[in-house]
Write a protein that holds these residues in place. Structure first.
Motif, short mmCIF file in Angstrom:
data_model
loop_
_atom_site.label_atom_id
_atom_site.label_comp_id
_atom_site.label_asym_id
_atom_site.label_seq_id
_atom_site.Cartn_x
_atom_site.Cartn_y
_atom_site.Cartn_z
N PHE A 1 -16.00 58.72 60.48
CA PHE A 1 -17.40 58.37 60.27
C PHE A 1 -17.78 57.10 61.02
O PHE A 1 -18.83 57.04 61.67
CB PHE A 1 -17.67 58.19 58.77
CG PHE A 1 -19.03 57.65 58.47
CD1 PHE A 1 -20.14 58.46 58.54
CD2 PHE A 1 -19.19 56.32 58.13
CE1 PHE A 1 -21.39 57.96 58.27
CE2 PHE A 1 -20.44 55.80 57.86
CZ PHE A 1 -21.55 56.63 57.93
N VAL A 2 -16.92 56.09 60.95
CA VAL A 2 -17.21 54.83 61.64
C VAL A 2 -17.27 55.04 63.15
O VAL A 2 -18.17 54.55 63.83
CB VAL A 2 -16.17 53.75 61.26
CG1 VAL A 2 -16.28 52.54 62.17
CG2 VAL A 2 -16.36 53.34 59.81
N LEU A 3 -16.31 55.80 63.69
CA LEU A 3 -16.31 56.05 65.13
C LEU A 3 -17.50 56.92 65.55
O LEU A 3 -18.03 56.74 66.65
CB LEU A 3 -15.00 56.72 65.54
CG LEU A 3 -13.78 55.82 65.51
CD1 LEU A 3 -12.53 56.63 65.84
CD2 LEU A 3 -13.92 54.65 66.45
N ASP B 1 -11.27 60.33 57.12
CA ASP B 1 -12.69 60.65 57.16
C ASP B 1 -13.54 59.41 57.35
O ASP B 1 -14.54 59.43 58.07
CB ASP B 1 -13.11 61.38 55.90
CG ASP B 1 -12.59 62.80 55.85
OD1 ASP B 1 -12.18 63.31 56.92
OD2 ASP B 1 -12.60 63.40 54.77
N PHE B 2 -13.16 58.30 56.72
CA PHE B 2 -13.89 57.05 56.89
C PHE B 2 -13.80 56.58 58.34
O PHE B 2 -14.79 56.15 58.93
CB PHE B 2 -13.36 55.98 55.94
CG PHE B 2 -14.06 54.66 56.09
CD1 PHE B 2 -15.35 54.50 55.63
CD2 PHE B 2 -13.42 53.59 56.70
CE1 PHE B 2 -16.00 53.29 55.78
CE2 PHE B 2 -14.05 52.38 56.85
CZ PHE B 2 -15.35 52.22 56.39
N GLY B 3 -12.59 56.66 58.93
CA GLY B 3 -12.43 56.26 60.33
C GLY B 3 -13.25 57.14 61.27
O GLY B 3 -13.87 56.65 62.21
N THR C 1 -20.50 57.01 64.15
CA THR C 1 -21.79 56.34 63.99
C THR C 1 -21.92 55.07 64.81
O THR C 1 -22.98 54.47 64.83
CB THR C 1 -22.03 55.99 62.51
OG1 THR C 1 -20.98 55.16 62.05
CG2 THR C 1 -22.13 57.25 61.67
N TYR C 2 -20.87 54.67 65.48
CA TYR C 2 -20.93 53.47 66.31
C TYR C 2 -21.48 53.86 67.66
O TYR C 2 -20.98 54.76 68.31
CB TYR C 2 -19.53 52.86 66.45
CG TYR C 2 -19.51 51.55 67.20
CD1 TYR C 2 -20.00 50.40 66.62
CD2 TYR C 2 -19.00 51.49 68.48
CE1 TYR C 2 -19.98 49.21 67.31
CE2 TYR C 2 -18.98 50.30 69.17
CZ TYR C 2 -19.48 49.16 68.58
OH TYR C 2 -19.46 47.99 69.27
#
Length: 103
Positions: A82-84, A78-80, A86-87
């Protein structure tokens, strides 16, 4: 002919020490990596031991780690995502012209 569906059909199988097959693979791969780090002679023994313990701990965390009822690998995925998500990449044509002018 009446048939009943078993209640535990949607539960994952537990293989060893309460671990599912995927979590058991996390643990085994981490322990093999820790053993490979310890067995190599690329650094002094205390450095190799620290790296091996860190890898084994990360494997145990991935296998048994849970926070707020969710597994650690779920949080990592989920963190990965989210990062992808929002980038944002933005094209700036002025940067290209400045780069060409410098040369």
């Amino acid at each position: 002919m009446p048939a009943r569906v078993p209640l535990d059909v949607d539960l994952e199988d537990k293989l060893l020490y309460g671990l599912t097959p995927a979590r058991l693979v996390y643990l085994v791969v981490a322990l093999l990596a820790a053993f490979a780090v310890w067995s190599g002679h690329w650094a002094p023994a205390p450095v190799r031991a620290a790296c091996a313990v860190t890898l084994a701990g990360a494997g145990a965390l991935a296998a048994w780690g849970r926070w707020r009822g969710r597994a650690a690998d779920g949080w990592l995925m989920d963190f990965g995502a989210f990062v992808l998500a929002t980038y944002r990449v933005r094209w700036d044509p002025t940067r290209l012209t400045r780069l060409i002018r410098r040369r």
